[in-house]
Structures are given as structure tokens and as C-alpha cells.
Design an enzyme around this catalytic site. Structure first.
Site, PDB file in Angstrom:
ATOM      1  N   GLU A  15       0.845  -1.207   0.000  1.00  0.00           N
ATOM      2  CA  GLU A  15       0.000   0.000   0.000  1.00  0.00           C
ATOM      3  C   GLU A  15       0.876   1.252   0.000  1.00  0.00           C
ATOM      4  OE1 GLU A  15      -2.670  -0.730   3.363  1.00  0.00           O
ATOM      5  OE2 GLU A  15      -4.213  -1.359   1.937  1.00  0.00           O
ATOM      6  N   ASP A  24      -4.407  -6.485  18.638  1.00  0.00           N
ATOM      7  CA  ASP A  24      -3.033  -6.787  18.211  1.00  0.00           C
ATOM      8  C   ASP A  24      -2.130  -7.211  19.365  1.00  0.00           C
ATOM      9  OD1 ASP A  24      -3.631  -5.998  15.648  1.00  0.00           O
ATOM     10  OD2 ASP A  24      -2.024  -4.511  15.498  1.00  0.00           O
TER      11      ASP A  24
HETATM   12  C1  LIG Z   1      -0.047   0.851   8.170  1.00  0.00           C
HETATM   13  C2  LIG Z   1      -1.125  -0.081   8.639  1.00  0.00           C
HETATM   14  C3  LIG Z   1      -2.181  -0.382   7.789  1.00  0.00           C
HETATM   15  C4  LIG Z   1      -3.198  -1.233   8.223  1.00  0.00           C
HETATM   16  N1  LIG Z   1      -4.228  -1.509   7.372  1.00  0.00           N
HETATM   17  C5  LIG Z   1      -5.264  -2.257   7.807  1.00  0.00           C
HETATM   18  C6  LIG Z   1      -6.381  -2.481   6.981  1.00  0.00           C
HETATM   19  O1  LIG Z   1      -6.420  -2.012   5.836  1.00  0.00           O
HETATM   20  N2  LIG Z   1      -7.422  -3.206   7.464  1.00  0.00           N
HETATM   21  C7  LIG Z   1      -7.396  -3.729   8.734  1.00  0.00           C
HETATM   22  O2  LIG Z   1      -8.365  -4.378   9.162  1.00  0.00           O
HETATM   23  N3  LIG Z   1      -6.329  -3.556   9.546  1.00  0.00           N
HETATM   24  C8  LIG Z   1      -5.270  -2.831   9.115  1.00  0.00           C
HETATM   25  N4  LIG Z   1      -4.196  -2.642   9.926  1.00  0.00           N
HETATM   26  C9  LIG Z   1      -4.151  -3.317  11.237  1.00  0.00           C
HETATM   27  C10 LIG Z   1      -5.022  -2.610  12.252  1.00  0.00           C
HETATM   28  O3  LIG Z   1      -4.837  -1.220  12.173  1.00  0.00           O
HETATM   29  C11 LIG Z   1      -4.671  -3.144  13.648  1.00  0.00           C
HETATM   30  O4  LIG Z   1      -4.894  -4.528  13.635  1.00  0.00           O
HETATM   31  C12 LIG Z   1      -5.525  -2.484  14.703  1.00  0.00           C
HETATM   32  O5  LIG Z   1      -5.253  -1.112  14.784  1.00  0.00           O
HETATM   33  C13 LIG Z   1      -5.278  -3.132  16.060  1.00  0.00           C
HETATM   34  O6  LIG Z   1      -6.107  -2.504  16.989  1.00  0.00           O
HETATM   35  P1  LIG Z   1      -5.694  -2.489  18.523  1.00  0.00           P
HETATM   36  O7  LIG Z   1      -6.769  -1.763  19.242  1.00  0.00           O
HETATM   37  O8  LIG Z   1      -5.377  -3.859  18.969  1.00  0.00           O
HETATM   38  O9  LIG Z   1      -4.338  -1.685  18.574  1.00  0.00           O
HETATM   39  P2  LIG Z   1      -4.057  -0.156  18.143  1.00  0.00           P
HETATM   40  O10 LIG Z   1      -5.005   0.310  17.124  1.00  0.00           O
HETATM   41  O11 LIG Z   1      -2.596  -0.129  17.841  1.00  0.00           O
HETATM   42  O12 LIG Z   1      -4.316   0.617  19.497  1.00  0.00           O
HETATM   43  C14 LIG Z   1      -3.478   0.485  20.609  1.00  0.00           C
HETATM   44  C15 LIG Z   1      -3.655   1.711  21.472  1.00  0.00           C
HETATM   45  O13 LIG Z   1      -2.928   1.517  22.671  1.00  0.00           O
HETATM   46  C16 LIG Z   1      -2.249   2.707  23.016  1.00  0.00           C
HETATM   47  N5  LIG Z   1      -1.087   2.296  23.820  1.00  0.00           N
HETATM   48  C17 LIG Z   1      -0.080   1.499  23.432  1.00  0.00           C
HETATM   49  N6  LIG Z   1       0.782   1.320  24.458  1.00  0.00           N
HETATM   50  C18 LIG Z   1       0.274   2.003  25.498  1.00  0.00           C
HETATM   51  C19 LIG Z   1       0.715   2.199  26.832  1.00  0.00           C
HETATM   52  N7  LIG Z   1       1.829   1.622  27.295  1.00  0.00           N
HETATM   53  N8  LIG Z   1      -0.027   2.982  27.643  1.00  0.00           N
HETATM   54  C20 LIG Z   1      -1.163   3.557  27.179  1.00  0.00           C
HETATM   55  N9  LIG Z   1      -1.619   3.422  25.923  1.00  0.00           N
HETATM   56  C21 LIG Z   1      -0.916   2.644  25.096  1.00  0.00           C
HETATM   57  C22 LIG Z   1      -1.887   3.325  21.674  1.00  0.00           C
HETATM   58  O14 LIG Z   1      -1.689   4.719  21.791  1.00  0.00           O
HETATM   59  C23 LIG Z   1      -3.119   2.983  20.834  1.00  0.00           C
HETATM   60  O15 LIG Z   1      -4.103   3.985  20.912  1.00  0.00           O
HETATM   61  C24 LIG Z   1      -3.154  -1.798   9.530  1.00  0.00           C
HETATM   62  C25 LIG Z   1      -2.100  -1.476  10.383  1.00  0.00           C
HETATM   63  C26 LIG Z   1      -1.091  -0.631   9.956  1.00  0.00           C
HETATM   64  C27 LIG Z   1       0.018  -0.284  10.894  1.00  0.00           C
END
Ligand SMILES: Cc1cc2nc3c(=O)[nH]c(=O)nc-3n(C[C@H](O)[C@H](O)[C@H](O)COP(=O)(O)OP(=O)(O)OC[C@H]3O[C@@H](n4cnc5c(N)ncnc54)[C@H](O)[C@@H]3O)c2cc1C
Length: 445
Positions: free
Chosen positions: A174, A304
Site C-alpha cells: 500500500e 493486536d
Molecule cells: C499501516 C497499517 C495499515 C493497516 N491496514 C489495515 C487495513 O487495511 N485493514 C485492517 O483491518 N487492519 C489494518 N491494519 C491493522 C489494524 O490497524 C490493527 O490490527 C488495529 O489497529 C489493532 O487494533 P488495537 O486496538 O489492537 O491496537 P491499536 O489500534 O494499535 O491501538 C493500541 C492503542 O494503545 C495505546 N497504547 C499502546 N501502548 C500504550 C501504553 N503503554 N499505555 C497507554 N496506551 C498505550 C496506543 O496509543 C493505541 O491507541 C493496519 C495497520 C497498519 C500499521
């Protein structure tokens, strides 16, 4: 717990897709009080980070204030703080400032970070793409090399306009498509004194196919589209080292560049090392099918940050839809526990996988059988699925959908170099000559 007020306090770490979906679902019942802790005061929409990095959209298009998203729920408190440690036995987390939060339930959803797999110099010199800050930094570097080369065209001979993307998965593909479009459609019009035609995007991967998790036809489609956009594919080749001014490859060659973009893999965010929980593949926390952790009652790990078992006996992929659905499921299980009912195993509703390869091109593999779509229809599927993901965060998804169609049809570029301070390049600094490989060194010409 008290008879009049909420029956339980839930501490949620992380306001990404997983943590936010969990907090929002829990907030609907007055039975619980929720404290949502995130190191930022916003939610970031990661699927569009590469559009931010290539200046196709602005930061506020993909960031949403956590307080604003949760403002209608009096039983939710948002705290901006970085959690540095957790005690899962007492369900307590401690922040960098030394403040502690204890819950009847603890939900850890701290997401991912780049995994450099120990590649020499990558941590210091490569640009990962997992947060808004990283995307802003990368955008500034891309704009900096164009500004510097515009002022001093000879810098092109030092690889100023070479861009190397590491990783041929969805993030790398991408990014490559979007960067090639940016160079072709925007930079060539805006930098009229500069020989933008010398700009070159390389995509390097040690595997032999792009978009590994997609069906085979998609691998070929992605290669064709990227090559048509002028991207040079270096497949079957690993990255040995990322130096400040070049990248050294496993076949003994090197590419001069000041911009190495790392899409080479991910691991759990640093909190996983201090969370006091068993870590598995990718440093993620191994969870049971109901998203709890063996031996730690009241602790849930999701998105994640977790290795979530799938019925096929593997782990579910790191995807926004997995994260969002696991957040909502956790809320359901917590409410079941409060009501004295049994928790249930997480069931993921798989909508498919998709990747946008720049203007006019996308691939989607829909449903469990992975029916493949390409071109405009896949692009429309991408917009639909991502608008749904975005709707969990913002009320106005029309702006996002509008953006999608604009991106499809015409340029909307914002070439603002707002972080020049973090992206200054010392053009005099080169790798020592004895470190250089003997074979070809590609410059921008
Ligand atoms: C470039 C890119 C493109 C992507 N494209 C797609 C796509 O097209 N389709 C799709 O389905 N998925 C996509 N993904 C994957 C998707 O974005 C992730 O799977 C998703 O964001 C995971 O959600 P999450 O809530 O587990 O983690 P995150 O969205 O990473 O959220 C984690 C949160 O925890 C907070 N955090 C972390 N550590 C701490 C700490 N120690 N103390 C307090 N807060 C903390 C962070 O600030 C963040 O807000 C993509 C990922 C990337 C990087």
C-alpha cells in the site's frame, strides 16, 4: 462494588479499535464504571496511515479525540497516560508518572509496534509506520528530501530521491503504491525545477511474492500494478543493514537512500514485556478462546496485543476488524461475569482481507473462501469495510467515504513540511567506505 452505583470498575489500556470498542460497549450499561487509559488523547485509524505519510490526507482525517468519542457516557473516564507496568494478579496498572489504577476487571489492548528482527541500523535509521507520529515523521522526511534536492539537485546523485520500502505485505504494498502515485501525480507538478523523474521507489522482500496472505492471483496483480507505477521490485532479497545513507542487501548490493520505510513485521507494543503475563509469538500475550489469560481471573487481552486462537488452530491475524470485534466480545464476557453467567469463546466474523495499491487499484479476498476481487470493485469493498471500521470511532463517516472517492479520482495533496525539526538530514554524513559492499551501489540516476 456498591449496591447503588456501578457494580464493577473496568480499567481498559489502549484506545485503539479493540480498547475503544470494549469501552463503548461497556459504557451502555450503568452496571460498570470504565477508566480508559491511552498514551495519546486520540484514537488513530491505522489503515490510512500511509495516506497521511504520503500527504494525501491530513492528521485530523484519521485521528479522533477519545474524550469526544465517549462524551455521551458519564460512566467513562479518559486518562491520557502511558502505562509502564501491570500487576495482573491485582488487576492494577501503573503509569509513567507513578499513578496506579486498579479494576475489578483489567483489559489490555495496547496494540503493536514495528519488529525490526534485529536488522542492524533499522531501529535508528528506518521509518516504521504504526502510529500517527511515525506517519508524520515519514511525511516530513519525504518532503525534506524533495525540498533539499530541489535546492541542491546534485543530492539526487547521493540517492536523495530513492525510497526503499522493506516488506511486501499489505503495509509495504500500500505504501509503495501510494508513494509512487504521490511522486507521479503531485511532486512532478509541484517541483517543476527538479528532475522528479529520477525519483525511484524500491520494494524489497526476502520472499518471492507480494501480499503473502492473499490468494495467488493477487500476488501477480500487485506486482503488475506496482511495476506499472514504476516501482522496482527486489524480491527474494533480504535487508542486511540500514545505514544512514543506504540500505545493504543480502545479495551484496546496496541502494543509496535517506528514506527506508519499514513494513517488515510487527510485534506487541513494549508494555507486553512488563505486563507480568505469558508472552508468545511476536511478544504478544497468549489468551484463551474467551480472551482471558490462564491463571489471572478478571484479566482480558485483545486486539493486536494478543495471540487469539482461531478455530483452525492458528492465531487470528492482526487486523482492525479482529481488534474491534474482540473488544465488543470482551465487553459481553465481562457483563456475563458480572451477572454470574458463563463467558463464551470469541467468534470472529471474517469479512476478508484487502489492500489498496494506490489510485484505481485494490485487491480484496472476501469471506472464508477468499473470493478474489480486483480493481474498482475491490476498491469499493475496501471503502465499505473501512467505513464500517471508522464508524466505530466517528459519527461522520461521509467525510471518509468522500475522501475515498476523491483519492480514486483526483489528487488532494497537502505538502506541508510541519516536522522539519525531526527530519533534518546531514548530507555530509556517509557510511565509512570499508563498510560498503563491493557490488553496485544504485543512485537515483
Ligand atoms: C499501516 C497499517 C495499515 C493497516 N491496514 C489495515 C487495513 O487495511 N485493514 C485492517 O483491518 N487492519 C489494518 N491494519 C491493522 C489494524 O490497524 C490493527 O490490527 C488495529 O489497529 C489493532 O487494533 P488495537 O486496538 O489492537 O491496537 P491499536 O489500534 O494499535 O491501538 C493500541 C492503542 O494503545 C495505546 N497504547 C499502546 N501502548 C500504550 C501504553 N503503554 N499505555 C497507554 N496506551 C498505550 C496506543 O496509543 C493505541 O491507541 C493496519 C495497520 C497498519 C500499521
Amino acid at each position: 462494588m456498591n449496591a447503588q452505583g456501578p457494580k464493577a470498575h473496568v480499567v481498559v489500556v489502549g484506545g485503539g479499535f479493540a480498547g475503544l470498542a470494549c469501552a463503548r460497549a461497556l459504557a451502555k450499561t450503568k452496571d460498570v464504571r470504565i477508566t480508559l487509559i491511552d498514551k495519546n488523547n486520540y484514537h488513530q485509524f491505522q489503515p490510512m496511515l500511509y495516506q497521511l505519510a504520503t500527504a494525501a490526507i491530513g492528521t485530523d482525517d484519521i485521528a479522533a479525540s477519545l474524550r469526544h468519542s465517549l462524551r455521551r457516557h458519564a460512566n467513562v473516564e479518559v486518562k491520557m497516560a502511558e502505562v509502564t507496568a501491570a500487576d495482573p494478579k491485582t488487576r492494577t496498572v501503573t503509569t509513567r508518572e507513578g499513578k496506579s489504577y486498579q479494576g475489578d476487571f483489567l483489559v489490555l489492548a495496547a496494540g503493536s509496534q514495528a519488529n525490526f528482527f534485529g536488522t542492524a541500523g533499522a531501529k535508528e535509521n528506518a521509518f516504521p509506520l504504526y502510529s500517527i507520529k511515525e506517519a508524520q515523521r515519514l511525511r516530513s522526511r519525504i518532503l525534506t528530501v524533495f525540498e533539499d534536492a530541489d535546492r541542491e539537485p546534485k543530492l539526487t546523485e547521493q540517492g536523495a530521491l530513492n525510497f526503499v520500502i522493506v516488506g511486501g505485505g499489505p503495509t509495504g504494498v500500500e505504501m509503495a503504491g501510494s508513494l509512487a502515485d504521490m511522486i507521479r501525480f503531485t511532486m512532478s507538478r509541484e517541483y517543476t525545477d527538479l528532475a522528479v523523474k529520477h525519483a525511484q521507489v524500491y520494494l524489497v522482500d526476502h520472499g518471492h511474492a507480494l501480499l503473502g496472505p492473499f490468494p495467488e492471483d493477487a500476488h501477480d496483480y500487485a506486482s503488475r500494478v506496482l511495476q506499472k507505477k514504476g516501482v522496482k521490485l527486489r524480491l527474494g532479497i533480504g535487508v542486511k543493514e540500514v545505514a544512514p545513507d543506504r540500505v545493504l542487501l543480502s545479495d551484496g548490493t546496496s541502494i543509496q537512500t535517506r528514506t527506508v520505510i519499514w513494513g517488515g513485521g510487527l510485534s506487541a507494543s513494549p508494555l507486553s514485556a512488563t505486563a507480568g503475563l505469558p508472552r508468545g509469538h511476536g511478544g504478544r500475550i497468549d489468551v484463551r478462546p474467551d480472551l482471558t489469560v490462564e491463571g489471572f481471573p478478571g484479566v482480558y487481552v485483545l486486539g493486536d496485543f494478543a495471540n487469539i486462537p482461531s478455530p483452525e488452530n492458528e492465531f487470528l491475524p492482526q487486523l482492525g476488524s479482529v481488534a474491534q470485534q474482540s473488544g465488543a466480545w470482551t465487553a459481553k464476557n465481562i457483563l456475563a461475569e458480572i451477572a454470574g453467567e458463563t463467558r463464551t469463546a470469541f467468534h470472529y466474523h471474517d469479512k476478508g482481507i484487502m489492500a489498496m495499491i494506490g489510485r484505481n487499484a485494490a485487491v480484496a479476498a472476501i469471506g472464508k473462501k477468499r473470493h478474489e476481487l480486483e480493481g474498482p470493485i475491490a476498491f469499493a469493498a475496501w471503502i465499505g469495510v473501512h467505513a464500517l471500521l471508522m464508524s466505530g470511532v466517528r459519527e461522520r463517516v461521509e467525510a471518509f467515504v468522500d475522501w475515498g472517492w476523491n483519492y480514486f479520482s483526483r489528487s488532494r495533496a497537502i505538502q506541508i513540511l510541519d516536522r522539519a525539526d525531526v527530519c533534518h538530514i546531514d548530507w555530509g554524513k556517509e557510511t565509512e567506505s570499508e563498510d560498503l559492499p563491493s557490488k553496485s551501489v544504485q543512485s537515483g540516476r
